[in-house]
Structures are given as C-alpha cells and as structure tokens.
Design an enzyme around this catalytic site. Structure first.
Site, PDB file in Angstrom:
ATOM      1  CE  LYS A 196      -8.677   2.896  -6.880  1.00 15.62           C
ATOM      2  NZ  LYS A 196      -7.412   2.178  -6.956  1.00 15.62           N
ATOM      3  CG  HIS A 202      -0.275  -6.577  -5.012  1.00 13.78           C
ATOM      4  ND1 HIS A 202       0.083  -6.019  -3.803  1.00 13.78           N
ATOM      5  CD2 HIS A 202      -1.499  -6.058  -5.312  1.00 13.78           C
ATOM      6  CE1 HIS A 202      -0.876  -5.204  -3.399  1.00 13.78           C
ATOM      7  NE2 HIS A 202      -1.848  -5.198  -4.295  1.00 13.78           N
ATOM      8  CG  HIS A 225      -3.740  -3.953  -0.001  1.00 16.39           C
ATOM      9  ND1 HIS A 225      -4.994  -4.444  -0.297  1.00 16.39           N
ATOM     10  CD2 HIS A 225      -3.163  -3.688  -1.207  1.00 16.39           C
ATOM     11  CE1 HIS A 225      -5.163  -4.455  -1.610  1.00 16.39           C
ATOM     12  NE2 HIS A 225      -4.077  -4.007  -2.181  1.00 16.39           N
ATOM     13  CG  HIS A 228       3.508  -4.312   2.804  1.00 18.96           C
ATOM     14  ND1 HIS A 228       3.869  -3.672   1.639  1.00 18.96           N
ATOM     15  CD2 HIS A 228       4.539  -4.147   3.663  1.00 18.96           C
ATOM     16  CE1 HIS A 228       5.072  -3.134   1.806  1.00 18.96           C
ATOM     17  NE2 HIS A 228       5.493  -3.398   3.026  1.00 18.96           N
ATOM     18  CD  GLU A 282      -5.067   5.611   1.659  1.00 19.27           C
ATOM     19  OE1 GLU A 282      -4.917   5.392   0.430  1.00 19.27           O
ATOM     20  OE2 GLU A 282      -4.490   4.973   2.536  1.00 19.27           O
ATOM     21  CD  GLU A 342      -6.009  -5.555  -5.321  1.00 20.28           C
ATOM     22  OE1 GLU A 342      -6.800  -4.928  -4.596  1.00 20.28           O
ATOM     23  OE2 GLU A 342      -4.766  -5.533  -5.169  1.00 20.28           O
ATOM     24  NE  ARG A 370       7.948  23.382 -11.698  1.00 19.76           N
ATOM     25  CZ  ARG A 370       8.527  24.348 -12.408  1.00 19.76           C
ATOM     26  NH1 ARG A 370       7.904  24.894 -13.418  1.00 19.76           N
ATOM     27  NH2 ARG A 370       9.729  24.748 -12.089  1.00 19.76           N
ATOM     28  CG  ASN A 411      -5.045   0.734   1.740  1.00 20.58           C
ATOM     29  OD1 ASN A 411      -4.787   0.685   0.541  1.00 20.58           O
ATOM     30  ND2 ASN A 411      -4.938   1.849   2.442  1.00 20.58           N
TER      31      ASN A 411
HETATM   32 ZN    ZN Z   1      -3.638  -4.118  -4.275  1.00 19.11          ZN
END
Ligand code: ZN
Ligand code: ADP
Length: 372
Positions: A231, A271, A253, A257, A241, A189, A125, A250
């Site tokens: 960040k 990516h 993104h 995507h 978020e 990025e 956990r 994002n």
């Molecule tokens: Zn990314």
C-alpha cells in the site's frame, strides 16, 4: 518489529508495526506530543469498545511521561461517520485549543480513522493526526494512504478529503480482542494485496491463512507488513488515484459495493465480506473474458472460502437480479458518466483496470452467478 516509510514528498511518514507499541506510545510518538508538554491535554478519539479496552494502558503510559489525554468517545459503527458527530468532534477540538501544529490521535477501526482524519483535514484548515488502528482492516488498509471521509444521505464516503497521517502505530496485540468475524473481514483486504500484485504472497496466504486468523504473532506481522509495504508503495506513486495504480487497491470493491448497497450497508454483509465475494466475482469474470483460467479463478475463490469468507453469490440468498446489482454500480464513486472502470485479473497476482466492460454483460454474468 517493522517500520515502513510512506515516501510522500514533504509529507513522508512512518508506519510502525510492533507488539505492545500502544503501551509505549509516549516514546514512539514523542515528536507528535512535544506541543503538549506545557500541560495542554492531548486529544484522543476512540469508540466505546476501543476506549474501554485500550484507553487505560495509553492513559497510564502518557501520565507516566507527563501528558494528559482527553478522550472523545463515539458509538461503534458507521453512525459515527456523520455530519452530526463530525460537527461535535470539530467543536471539541477547537474548544481544546488544537493548533495546526498539533496532532490528534485516532484509536479504533476504519470508522474512527476516517472520521478523525476528515475532522483534522478541515479543523484550522488542517491539523496533524496519528492513526492507532485497532482492526485488521484498518491496520492493513484504511489507516495508511490519507483517504478520509464521512457518510451522508447520498451514500458512503462521499464527503471527504485526502489528508495523510503523520504517523501510524500498529499494535498487532490489540487484534486479540477483535471479534473473529471482523478479523476475517479484514483478512479479505490482505488477500486483496496478494491477488492484485504479489503472487508469492498470495501463495503464502493460501498456506498460512489459519495462522494469520489465529493471530500467530509472526504470521500476523508478516501479513500486515507485506500488505502495508505494498500500500505504501502504491500510495507514494499515485497518492490521489490520478493514474491507474492506486485504483488497483479497489480490486473486488465495485462488485463489493453493489453487494453492500443491495444488503443496505448492514451487518448482513461487512465491507470486508463484500470485498471478499467481490474479488471472487472479479476473478470469475476475468475467467469469463478468458484473461485467467478457470482453475486460477477457483484458486482465488478457494483462498476466500478457506478463510470462512463468502465465496458464492448464490449462497448469499439475495432476492435481486444481476441488473439490479449492476445498477448499484453506476452510483460507485469511480463511475465516470456511463462507463465504470473494472478491476480485473490478468493473472493471480496481477490486477489491471479494464475500461471496456459492458454493464449488461456484467448483469448477465451476475445472473448466472446468482443462479449457480
Ligand atoms: Zn476496502
Ligand atoms: P473497520 O475497521 O472494519 O471499518 P470499525 O471501525 O467499524 O471497523 O470497527 C468494527 C468493530 O470492531 C467496532 O464495533 C469496533 O468497536 C470494534 N473494534 C475495533 N477494534 C477492536 C479491537 N481491537 N478489539 C475489539 N473490538 C474492536
């Protein structure tokens, strides 16, 4: 050297950026190795590349300090982020007798970091983990912030958890062996941080891209530290978020995507490359809406192109329409029913979440870009 705190109540941790830090891991990560002092083996996870390149130095430093690592090595690439590998990894951790107080070390790019983070979120956990990111993309983005996931038949990163690392050790020296294409993909990025929240950093990147890509130590550390500082600030304020703040990360993104989906999440478009082109499209779409000037949109495109990243949709040679690309966006994790929040630019260095974007207009815009 830089130490950047991620100020999360109860789970605060440091990101340490320091050349050669991996060769001094026993010292720097000492608080997270304590439990292994009794001779228990320390779990390390790598892929075959990062294991071959950096396991020897880490193992030597640990051995010199009385610790014995045990390595779980996966094949490079997204195929490591599967249920099968996750199961083997969790079983391996349990067989090693990992406890909730222990820490597992993840040496690699985003793939290893995402896999290990998720395994640690669910083993007993939740046990601790330390990120040792070895790609630029992982160093500036995925190793910090606690997003962990694997891929399934339904798509990428759809099964995962928020689970923060206890420490992130960034050794910029390991980027010396990173293939140039991976370096550029990670650089996308970095540009993202400039475009979304720091116009001065964006301007600095325009002037210093070559130095960063050539891994000039001071430029590289500045680029990594500035990215991580932003960040860290965003994650501390909006960990899950739930406000629009973390969503700013994002930028590029949603378009990206769709491009990754259309190219089958293959080597055809990494990516970071998809995000690079996605940011160009977000900038041009912002200009189409009159939010930024065309000259600013082209400045963003210029910074992407100058880094050797894709900045033109037509140049990709996709055999699809804008409608097909827009359809891929509906499957985005961020989709809320029929609407999809879009990250757009109010100016260079200031992104915002637009909720009034019509996907048919996106499709028309993309048709024009495909034909440009
Ligand atoms: Zn990314
Ligand atoms: P990302 O961080 O972009 O998600 P991956 O984890 O898929 O990337 O890693 C990209 C590729 O780079 C993999 O083949 C990986 O083995 C390789 N790699 C990672 N770090 C290094 C490094 N420092 N030197 C050389 N190759 C590396």
């Amino acid at each position: 050297m830089a130490v950047i705190p991620v100020a999360l109540a109860g789970r605060a941790y440091d990101v340490v950026i320091e050349e050669g830090v991996l060769e001094r891991i026993a010292d720097v990560a000492a608080p997270f190795l304590k439990g292994y002092a009794s001779g228990r083996r320390v779990p390390f996870v790598a892929d075959t590349n990062t294991h071959r390149l950096y396991a020897p130095a880490i193992t030597a430093n640990l051995a010199a300090n009385g610790f014995t690592p045990d390595w779980f090595v996966v094949e490079p690439g997204e195929d490591a982020k599967t249920w099968g590998v996750l199961e083997r990894l969790c079983d391996w951790l349990l067989a090693l007798g990992v406890t909730r107080k222990d820490h597992v070390f993840a040496l690699g790019g985003g793939v290893v970091g995402d896999l290990v983070g998720f395994a640690c979120a669910i083993t007993k956990r939740g046990c601790g983990f330390v990120q040792l990111p070895t790609t630029l993309l992982a160093q500036v983005d995925s190793s910090v912030g606690g997003k962990t996931a694997i891929n399934t038949r339904a798509g990428k990163n759809l099964i995962g958890a928020f689970h923060q690392p206890a420490l992130v050790l960034i050794d910029p020296l390991v980027l010396a062996t990173l293939p140039p294409r991976e370096m550029r993909a990670g650089y996308a990025e970095v540009v993202k941080y400039g475009l979304l929240g720091d116009a001065a950093f964006f301007a600095w990147l325009e002037a210093n891209a070559n130095m960063v890509l050539a891994r000039e130590p001071q430029a590289l550390e500045h680029a990594i530290a500035t990215s991580i500082a932003m960040k860290a600030r965003i994650v501390a304020a909006d960990e899950r978020e739930t406000q629009d703040l973390r969503a700013l990360l994002n930028l590029g993104h949603t378009f990206g995507h769709a491009l990754e989906a259309e190219t089958g999440f293959s080597d055809r478009l990494l990516h970071g490359e998809a995000v690079a082109l996605g940011m160009v499209l977000a900038a041009r779409y912002s200009a189409r809406r009159g939010e930024i000037g065309t000259a600013d949109a082209e400045r963003a495109a210029g910074a992407i192109a100058a880094a050797g990243l894709p900045a033109s949709l037509s140049a990709l040679g996709l055999a699809c329409t804008g409608t097909v690309l827009a359809r891929h966006m509906r499957h985005d994790k961020k989709a809320e029913g029929a609407t999809l929040p879009f990250l757009l630019l109010r100016k260079l260095g200031e992104a915002y979440v637009a909720r009034d974007v019509d996907l048919t207009d996106i499709a028309a815009f993309l048709d024009a870009e495909l034909a440009a």
